[in-house]
Design a protein around this motif. Structure first.
Motif, PDB file in Angstrom:
ATOM      1  N   UNK A 122      16.581 -20.824  27.003  1.00  0.00           N
ATOM      2  CA  UNK A 122      17.400 -21.823  27.703  1.00  0.00           C
ATOM      3  C   UNK A 122      16.642 -22.577  28.783  1.00  0.00           C
ATOM      4  N   UNK A 123      15.586 -21.970  29.331  1.00  0.00           N
ATOM      5  CA  UNK A 123      14.847 -22.612  30.419  1.00  0.00           C
ATOM      6  C   UNK A 123      13.566 -23.306  29.962  1.00  0.00           C
ATOM      7  N   UNK A 124      13.339 -23.409  28.649  1.00  0.00           N
ATOM      8  CA  UNK A 124      12.055 -23.935  28.186  1.00  0.00           C
ATOM      9  C   UNK A 124      11.827 -25.384  28.617  1.00  0.00           C
ATOM     10  N   UNK A 125      12.827 -26.236  28.460  1.00  0.00           N
ATOM     11  CA  UNK A 125      12.661 -27.634  28.868  1.00  0.00           C
ATOM     12  C   UNK A 125      12.402 -27.756  30.356  1.00  0.00           C
ATOM     13  N   UNK A 126      13.059 -26.897  31.125  1.00  0.00           N
ATOM     14  CA  UNK A 126      12.846 -26.913  32.575  1.00  0.00           C
ATOM     15  C   UNK A 126      11.460 -26.388  32.937  1.00  0.00           C
ATOM     16  N   UNK A 127      10.910 -25.501  32.097  1.00  0.00           N
ATOM     17  CA  UNK A 127       9.544 -25.043  32.316  1.00  0.00           C
ATOM     18  C   UNK A 127       8.552 -26.189  32.099  1.00  0.00           C
ATOM     19  N   UNK A 128       8.768 -26.989  31.056  1.00  0.00           N
ATOM     20  CA  UNK A 128       7.901 -28.160  30.858  1.00  0.00           C
ATOM     21  C   UNK A 128       7.936 -29.052  32.101  1.00  0.00           C
ATOM     22  N   UNK A 129       9.132 -29.259  32.646  1.00  0.00           N
ATOM     23  CA  UNK A 129       9.253 -30.096  33.837  1.00  0.00           C
ATOM     24  C   UNK A 129       8.568 -29.444  35.036  1.00  0.00           C
ATOM     25  N   UNK A 130       8.755 -28.148  35.195  1.00  0.00           N
ATOM     26  CA  UNK A 130       8.180 -27.442  36.339  1.00  0.00           C
ATOM     27  C   UNK A 130       6.662 -27.475  36.307  1.00  0.00           C
ATOM     28  N   UNK A 131       6.086 -27.175  35.132  1.00  0.00           N
ATOM     29  CA  UNK A 131       4.631 -27.179  35.041  1.00  0.00           C
ATOM     30  C   UNK A 131       4.069 -28.583  35.249  1.00  0.00           C
ATOM     31  N   UNK A 132       4.818 -29.602  34.831  1.00  0.00           N
ATOM     32  CA  UNK A 132       4.408 -30.978  35.121  1.00  0.00           C
ATOM     33  C   UNK A 132       4.473 -31.246  36.620  1.00  0.00           C
ATOM     34  N   UNK A 133       5.513 -30.736  37.267  1.00  0.00           N
ATOM     35  CA  UNK A 133       5.712 -30.972  38.700  1.00  0.00           C
ATOM     36  C   UNK A 133       4.575 -30.379  39.519  1.00  0.00           C
ATOM     37  N   UNK A 134       4.214 -29.131  39.226  1.00  0.00           N
ATOM     38  CA  UNK A 134       3.213 -28.443  40.044  1.00  0.00           C
ATOM     39  C   UNK A 134       1.795 -28.581  39.473  1.00  0.00           C
ATOM     40  N   UNK A 135       1.640 -29.420  38.430  1.00  0.00           N
ATOM     41  CA  UNK A 135       0.323 -29.598  37.805  1.00  0.00           C
ATOM     42  C   UNK A 135      -0.311 -28.247  37.492  1.00  0.00           C
ATOM     43  N   UNK A 136       0.444 -27.417  36.782  1.00  0.00           N
ATOM     44  CA  UNK A 136      -0.038 -26.092  36.394  1.00  0.00           C
ATOM     45  C   UNK A 136      -0.924 -26.244  35.158  1.00  0.00           C
ATOM     46  N   UNK A 137      -2.205 -25.980  35.303  1.00  0.00           N
ATOM     47  CA  UNK A 137      -3.139 -26.179  34.197  1.00  0.00           C
ATOM     48  C   UNK A 137      -3.410 -24.876  33.438  1.00  0.00           C
ATOM     49  N   UNK A 138      -2.608 -23.839  33.681  1.00  0.00           N
ATOM     50  CA  UNK A 138      -2.939 -22.528  33.108  1.00  0.00           C
ATOM     51  C   UNK A 138      -1.717 -21.759  32.619  1.00  0.00           C
ATOM     52  N   UNK A 139      -0.753 -22.432  31.979  1.00  0.00           N
ATOM     53  CA  UNK A 139       0.410 -21.718  31.437  1.00  0.00           C
ATOM     54  C   UNK A 139       0.081 -21.202  30.036  1.00  0.00           C
ATOM     55  N   UNK A 140      -0.792 -20.213  29.968  1.00  0.00           N
ATOM     56  CA  UNK A 140      -1.035 -19.564  28.688  1.00  0.00           C
ATOM     57  C   UNK A 140       0.019 -18.479  28.467  1.00  0.00           C
ATOM     58  N   UNK A 141      -0.035 -17.828  27.314  1.00  0.00           N
ATOM     59  CA  UNK A 141       1.012 -16.865  26.959  1.00  0.00           C
ATOM     60  C   UNK A 141       1.069 -15.670  27.912  1.00  0.00           C
ATOM     61  N   UNK A 142      -0.044 -15.374  28.554  1.00  0.00           N
ATOM     62  CA  UNK A 142      -0.046 -14.253  29.485  1.00  0.00           C
ATOM     63  C   UNK A 142       0.656 -14.546  30.791  1.00  0.00           C
ATOM     64  N   UNK A 143       0.956 -15.817  31.040  1.00  0.00           N
ATOM     65  CA  UNK A 143       1.602 -16.208  32.291  1.00  0.00           C
ATOM     66  C   UNK A 143       3.104 -16.446  32.133  1.00  0.00           C
ATOM     67  N   UNK A 144       3.643 -15.880  31.062  1.00  0.00           N
ATOM     68  CA  UNK A 144       5.085 -15.867  30.861  1.00  0.00           C
ATOM     69  C   UNK A 144       5.483 -14.461  30.437  1.00  0.00           C
TER      70      UNK A 144
END
Length: 264
Positions: free
Chosen positions: A127-149
């Motif tokens: 349910x939060x996947x779309x919001x995660x895309x927005x969040x990572x865009x907001x904070x310029x997160x360059x490292x959302x690999x599978x280990x960081x979820x």
């Protein structure tokens, strides 16, 4: 907004490696009210420590699931830490409550190919996947690999490890251009699993996050996250301008990461 609380690291924490790059420990901390928490402790330099603190505060601001975080004090002789800022009485570390949920990399490694596809399809319906895309865009997160979820049973997901946010682990004020594109690693492993309809729906969810941030002022959050106490003034001002300016471009950047038409 509540200020990030202080915690004292207790004797007995043990190092561990589960794909983590930073020096990381599992142990206990005592909070200001004398309660004890099981926690994950990270020995980070000042920039990465502040990245973690600010990302936590911003995730909480938009209601995304992230473990409780604290600013931990390690007194001499308690833990062999060397990177965290030195203060009177010891060094500071990032403290995150141990929610005891496996990360996605671990679960994928333990599954066969069919199980891996099923698991990624579960994430695609999160349910939060779309919001995660927005969040990572907001904070310029360059490292959302599978280990960081962290991803357990349905509804039991947590965002962790944000030391490489705000353009990277060693940013300086000139790096923080809110209009710039930054790598979004969700494009590597999540976007290909999404159908066209799912991508469109995730874009709409990202747009709702942007709408909720209309007029966002980062002053309060820079204080409550304690980064305004830890960083030089020019760095704090650059961070504030970055997250305020980027708040109005989340749909644009999330759309690019989702591979759907971008409307400027």
């Amino acid at each position: 907004m509540s200020e990030i609380k202080l915690a004292t690291v207790l004797l007995g924490a043990q190092p561990f490696k589960e794909g983590n790059v930073s020096d990381t420990f599992r142990g206990q901390v005592m909070l200001e009210d004398q309660t004890v928490r099981q926690a994950v402790l990270k020995d980070l330099d000042l920039t990465q420590l502040c990245n973690e603190l600010l990302a936590f505060a911003l995730a909480r601001h938009v209601g995304l699931p992230i473990p409780d975080a604290f600013l931990g004090l390690v007194r001499p002789g308690i833990l062999p830490v060397t990177k965290g800022p030195a203060v009177s009485g010891g060094r500071l570390v990032f403290v995150s409550t141990d929610v005891k949920v496996p990360n996605l990399t671990f679960r994928l490694t333990c599954a066969d190919q069919a199980g891996q596809i099923d698991l990624l399809n579960e994430v695609a319906k999160w349910a939060d996947l779309g919001r995660l895309y927005a969040f990572d865009a907001w904070i310029a997160n360059i490292d959302r690999h599978c280990g960081n979820l962290l991803f357990g049973n349905p509804g039991d997901a947590w965002l962790i490890d944000h030391g490489h946010s705000f353009t990277g682990p060693a940013w300086s004020p000139p790096d923080l251009d809110p209009a710039k594109d930054f790598a979004n690693r969700l494009t590597e492993w999540m976007t290909p699993m999404l159908s066209t309809d799912q991508r469109t729906a995730r874009k709409a969810e990202a747009a709702s996050v942007e709408a909720s941030l209309s007029g966002f002022d980062a002053t309060t959050i820079s204080n409550s996250s304690r980064v305004s106490d830890l960083l030089p003034v020019d760095h704090v001002n650059a961070l504030k301008a970055f997250v305020e300016g980027r708040a109005g471009r989340l749909t644009f950047h999330a759309s690019k990461a989702l591979g759907v038409p971008v409307m400027v």
